[in-house]
Motif scaffolding. Structure first.
Motif, PDB file in Angstrom:
ATOM      1  N   ARG A 187       0.833  -1.207   0.000  1.00  0.00           N
ATOM      2  CA  ARG A 187       0.000   0.000   0.000  1.00  0.00           C
ATOM      3  C   ARG A 187       0.866   1.255   0.000  1.00  0.00           C
ATOM      4  O   ARG A 187       0.538   2.249  -0.655  1.00  0.00           O
TER       5      ARG A 187
ATOM      6  N   TRP B 114       0.163   3.896  -2.998  1.00  0.00           N
ATOM      7  CA  TRP B 114      -0.913   4.788  -2.571  1.00  0.00           C
ATOM      8  C   TRP B 114      -1.102   5.982  -3.502  1.00  0.00           C
ATOM      9  O   TRP B 114      -2.225   6.458  -3.685  1.00  0.00           O
ATOM     10  N   TRP B 115      -0.023   6.465  -4.097  1.00  0.00           N
ATOM     11  CA  TRP B 115      -0.060   7.671  -4.919  1.00  0.00           C
ATOM     12  C   TRP B 115      -0.729   7.454  -6.271  1.00  0.00           C
ATOM     13  O   TRP B 115      -0.986   8.414  -7.000  1.00  0.00           O
TER      14      TRP B 115
ATOM     15  N   GLU C 116      -8.499   5.946  -4.454  1.00  0.00           N
ATOM     16  CA  GLU C 116      -9.017   6.367  -3.151  1.00  0.00           C
ATOM     17  C   GLU C 116      -8.010   7.167  -2.329  1.00  0.00           C
ATOM     18  O   GLU C 116      -8.381   7.817  -1.347  1.00  0.00           O
ATOM     19  N   THR C 117      -6.719   7.141  -2.706  1.00  0.00           N
ATOM     20  CA  THR C 117      -5.703   7.835  -1.903  1.00  0.00           C
ATOM     21  C   THR C 117      -4.800   8.767  -2.711  1.00  0.00           C
ATOM     22  O   THR C 117      -4.034   9.522  -2.123  1.00  0.00           O
TER      23      THR C 117
ATOM     24  N   ARG D  49      -4.200  12.506  -1.782  1.00  0.00           N
ATOM     25  CA  ARG D  49      -3.577  12.901  -0.513  1.00  0.00           C
ATOM     26  C   ARG D  49      -2.282  13.686  -0.763  1.00  0.00           C
ATOM     27  O   ARG D  49      -1.560  13.415  -1.724  1.00  0.00           O
TER      28      ARG D  49
ATOM     29  N   ILE E 236       1.922  11.056   3.149  1.00  0.00           N
ATOM     30  CA  ILE E 236       1.744   9.754   3.775  1.00  0.00           C
ATOM     31  C   ILE E 236       2.599   9.727   5.042  1.00  0.00           C
ATOM     32  O   ILE E 236       3.737  10.223   5.053  1.00  0.00           O
TER      33      ILE E 236
ATOM     34  N   LYS F 173      -6.256  13.600   8.928  1.00  0.00           N
ATOM     35  CA  LYS F 173      -7.364  13.909   8.005  1.00  0.00           C
ATOM     36  C   LYS F 173      -7.360  15.382   7.627  1.00  0.00           C
ATOM     37  O   LYS F 173      -7.507  15.732   6.448  1.00  0.00           O
TER      38      LYS F 173
ATOM     39  N   ASN G 189      -4.780  16.267   5.183  1.00  0.00           N
ATOM     40  CA  ASN G 189      -4.948  15.545   3.926  1.00  0.00           C
ATOM     41  C   ASN G 189      -3.824  14.514   3.742  1.00  0.00           C
ATOM     42  O   ASN G 189      -3.247  14.370   2.663  1.00  0.00           O
TER      43      ASN G 189
ATOM     44  N   LEU H 125      -2.403  10.434   4.381  1.00  0.00           N
ATOM     45  CA  LEU H 125      -2.722   9.027   4.595  1.00  0.00           C
ATOM     46  C   LEU H 125      -1.863   8.538   5.751  1.00  0.00           C
ATOM     47  O   LEU H 125      -0.639   8.637   5.710  1.00  0.00           O
TER      48      LEU H 125
END
Length: 425
Positions: free
Chosen positions: A17, A21-22, A26-27, A30, A33, A184, A187, A189
């Motif tokens: 993950r 993630w980038w 869904e992520t 962001r 991280i 959150k 912004n 993860l």
């Protein structure tokens, strides 16, 4: 986009993950991280590899920052293991060690990665002025806030992202309060790692790490929790296990010293026998309790009395005790060695030595035994700090372990070089 990895090492689901993630719907929006958790949980490996892959796929001709506590620790812990993996993946790397940067090329994209150390408040000036498309901060909780915030302000290229890793510290730590608890709002993860998230770590090695720590440091390093240090500094010290009759004959002899004028002065006589160092005897003088401070010459007489006829290899002493170091050297009998004085790292070394039963305390060392039962963490302090009470024998033991026991066989060569230097003065 899908990245095909050669058979380098197994990656856990959480590590995968971090790598991807980038580019996940869904992520990918962001800005940052954050990976925290247990030691040896695989977060740094995945974060470093993911960071370079992201930078190389998304950008060309841009600058990035790799940040650690120091450039030396960054190279040792992150850069060196990363480079071999990148080359196996087909990246071309040109390393400029003297200029502290890497040029990394991949599929026609070429970017520059600068290495920075954030060890103190003055480090913020080192990163001023540069424009970055992204940064990675390894062990961010160890860096001063001024450096971190200055580095973040450099990320002004569109689509830039920030990558953080850290082991837990106190829950009052600013990074925990303002980034992890507010992930959150930032912004970001947030991913929490345990040792089970490192697919290359065997159950036997995990069990070994679980045996290595106690108290708050077990909760932080093994469980990965942000908890306050509290209670005794050395809860693993057991009179039944660690108090022993010193042998009559030892292979080597050393004296450790914590020097004070109005504060207590503590000397410990140590002997090495069959791989274990015994605190054979001690001398402890509390000027406040007695009401009369001693001069350097009077402390030296106490040192002579403790040394008796033992062949003392060195006196390991508080490096700030300049006048007493000069006094010892003036008399010419002993080699005075300024001790390593990094408090927290030294405490960890002493704890490791206690667990491994590399040091034992003679029953006659009553002040050391008293302090072991009283030496505690300051729960009110912002950082991990012992209470400045009942710490003088504890300090001389820490000097001994950090400077003599940790140096091991190199110690005799080090002392010999100091003796030659003293003779030349």
């Amino acid at each position: 986009m899908h990245l095909t990895m050669p058979k380098l090492m197994p990656f856990s689901a959480k590590q995968r993950r971090v790598l991807n993630w980038w580019m996940q719907p869904e992520t990918m929006h962001r800005d940052a991280i954050i990976c925290d958790g247990a030691i040896r949980s695989g977060k740094t490996t995945a974060l470093a590899l993911g960071f370079v892959i992201w930078a190389s796929v998304r950008f060309d001709g841009q600058s990035f920052a790799l940040c650690g506590k120091t450039v030396t620790s960054l190279r040792r812990n992150l850069v060196t293991p990363l480079l071999s993996t990148l080359r196996l993946l087909g990246f071309h790397v040109e390393e400029k060690v003297s200029k502290a940067y890497l040029d990394i090329s991949f599929h026609g994209h070429r970017n520059r990665f600068y290495c920075f150390g954030g060890k103190d408040e003055g480090s913020a000036a080192l990163i001023q002025g540069i424009t970055l498309a992204g940064l990675l901060m390894d062990e961010v909780a160890l860096m001063p806030r001024s450096f971190v915030e200055q580095a973040l302000a450099r990320c002004s290229v569109p689509q830039s992202k920030m990558w953080f890793s850290c082991n837990p510290d106190k829950p009052s730590h600013w990074f925990y309060r303002e980034w992890i608890l507010m992930a959150k709002q930032k912004n970001a993860l947030y991913l929490h790692f345990t040792m089970e998230d490192n697919a290359s770590l065997t159950p036997e090695i995990r069990a070994r790490y679980e045996r290595m720590y106690d108290g708050a440091f077990y909760d932080r390093y093994v469980k990965g929790l942000w908890v306050a240090s509290q209670g005794l500094v050395y809860p693993m010290f057991s009179p039944q296990k660690h108090v022993a009759e010193p042998p009559s004959l030892c292979e080597r002899y050393v004296i450790s010293c914590d020097y004070g004028t109005m504060n207590p002065t503590s000397f410990g006589l140590w002997g090495l026998c069959e791989g274990c160092w015994y605190r054979i005897a001690e001398s402890y003088y509390d000027a406040r309790k007695v009401g009369v401070p001693k001069t350097d010459e009077e402390h030296y007489l106490a040192l002579e009395a403790l040394a008796a006829d033992y062949p003392i290899e060195q006196i390991v002493i508080d490096p700030s005790a300049a006048s007493f170091i000069a006094c010892i050297r003036k008399h010419g009998r002993f080699t005075a060695v300024p001790a390593k004085n990094d408090v927290l790292a030294g405490i960890h070394r002493v704890a490791d030595a206690i667990r491994a039963e590399k040091i034992r305390i003679g029953a006659g060392c009553t002040d050391a035994l008293r302090e072991f039962s009283l030496y505690a963490w300051d729960e009110r302090a912002a950082a991990d700090t012992p209470v400045k009470e009942n710490d003088h024998a504890m300090d001389d033991i820490r000097y001994f372990v950090s400077t003599v026991l940790e140096r091991g066989e190199e110690s005799s060569f080090y002392v010999a070089s100091l003796s030659r230097a003293d003779a030349g003065n």
